[in-house]
Design a protein around this motif. Sequence first.
Motif, PDB file in Angstrom:
ATOM      1  N   MET A   1     -16.574  24.946  28.613  1.00 16.77           N
ATOM      2  CA  MET A   1     -17.729  25.034  27.735  1.00 16.77           C
ATOM      3  C   MET A   1     -18.688  23.891  28.086  1.00 16.77           C
ATOM      4  O   MET A   1     -18.280  22.750  28.246  1.00 16.77           O
ATOM      5  N   THR A   2     -19.959  24.215  28.222  1.00 19.47           N
ATOM      6  CA  THR A   2     -20.955  23.207  28.565  1.00 19.47           C
ATOM      7  C   THR A   2     -21.263  22.324  27.358  1.00 19.47           C
ATOM      8  O   THR A   2     -20.964  22.678  26.211  1.00 19.47           O
ATOM      9  N   LEU A   3     -21.877  21.194  27.618  1.00 19.75           N
ATOM     10  CA  LEU A   3     -22.292  20.294  26.540  1.00 19.75           C
ATOM     11  C   LEU A   3     -23.251  21.006  25.594  1.00 19.75           C
ATOM     12  O   LEU A   3     -23.145  20.890  24.372  1.00 19.75           O
ATOM     13  N   TYR A   4     -24.187  21.761  26.148  1.00 18.40           N
ATOM     14  CA  TYR A   4     -25.126  22.530  25.334  1.00 18.40           C
ATOM     15  C   TYR A   4     -24.373  23.485  24.402  1.00 18.40           C
ATOM     16  O   TYR A   4     -24.657  23.545  23.209  1.00 18.40           O
ATOM     17  N   PRO A  33     -36.178  14.434  33.108  1.00 15.91           N
ATOM     18  CA  PRO A  33     -34.934  14.121  32.408  1.00 15.91           C
ATOM     19  C   PRO A  33     -35.042  12.752  31.738  1.00 15.91           C
ATOM     20  O   PRO A  33     -35.454  11.772  32.360  1.00 15.91           O
ATOM     21  N   LEU A  34     -34.695  12.696  30.467  1.00 16.33           N
ATOM     22  CA  LEU A  34     -34.716  11.453  29.697  1.00 16.33           C
ATOM     23  C   LEU A  34     -33.405  11.336  28.932  1.00 16.33           C
ATOM     24  O   LEU A  34     -32.936  12.321  28.345  1.00 16.33           O
ATOM     25  N   THR A  35     -32.838  10.159  28.918  1.00 14.96           N
ATOM     26  CA  THR A  35     -31.629   9.970  28.124  1.00 14.96           C
ATOM     27  C   THR A  35     -32.017   9.879  26.649  1.00 14.96           C
ATOM     28  O   THR A  35     -33.163   9.551  26.306  1.00 14.96           O
ATOM     29  N   ALA A 117     -30.103  18.737  29.085  1.00 14.13           N
ATOM     30  CA  ALA A 117     -30.072  19.035  30.516  1.00 14.13           C
ATOM     31  C   ALA A 117     -28.762  19.739  30.858  1.00 14.13           C
ATOM     32  O   ALA A 117     -27.769  19.622  30.140  1.00 14.13           O
ATOM     33  N   ALA A 118     -28.784  20.450  31.962  1.00 12.35           N
ATOM     34  CA  ALA A 118     -27.566  21.096  32.465  1.00 12.35           C
ATOM     35  C   ALA A 118     -26.504  20.040  32.704  1.00 12.35           C
ATOM     36  O   ALA A 118     -26.820  18.869  32.946  1.00 12.35           O
ATOM     37  N   ASP A 119     -25.272  20.440  32.641  1.00 19.66           N
ATOM     38  CA  ASP A 119     -24.168  19.485  32.770  1.00 19.66           C
ATOM     39  C   ASP A 119     -24.207  18.673  34.068  1.00 19.66           C
ATOM     40  O   ASP A 119     -23.845  17.515  34.068  1.00 19.66           O
ATOM     41  N   ASP A 120     -24.679  19.261  35.173  1.00 16.06           N
ATOM     42  CA  ASP A 120     -24.737  18.498  36.410  1.00 16.06           C
ATOM     43  C   ASP A 120     -25.733  17.343  36.338  1.00 16.06           C
ATOM     44  O   ASP A 120     -25.555  16.322  36.979  1.00 16.06           O
TER      45      ASP A 120
END
Length: 125
Positions: A1-4, A33-35, A117-120
């Motif tokens: 399962m992805t983080l999203y 992308p931003l944390t 963002a996507a897991d990668d």
Amino acid sequence: MTLYEKCQKCGDTSIHEDYVYIGQTGSGKIEIPLTGEQIKSICTSGYNDIAVEAVCSSQEIQTWMERYNDSQIQNALSEYGNWSVEELTDRQTNISRLVWTLAWDVFDSENPNESLAADDLQKVC
């Protein structure tokens, strides 16, 4: 399962400092992308320029922004309609404007985790 998927499943709508979010222009032509930590540092009441400068001067952001030319950045900012042609001549200032705007877009959204963002990319930034 992805983080999203995990965030969606549990109904999580908070911004997590160690997650990476994608700030995206309305047209979708520019993504940054931003944390969560970067977003939270920018999205505070009062003077934000120091936080924006810190985020924009990071090597990750500078490298990421190389994929966009000046015209693309200017066009993205013109979507927001706040700056004149003369004001949009400095690239670094434009990057700062874009980072500030996109950070606030994520921060102000009803569910910021829709912008995860996507897991990668979670591991890269």
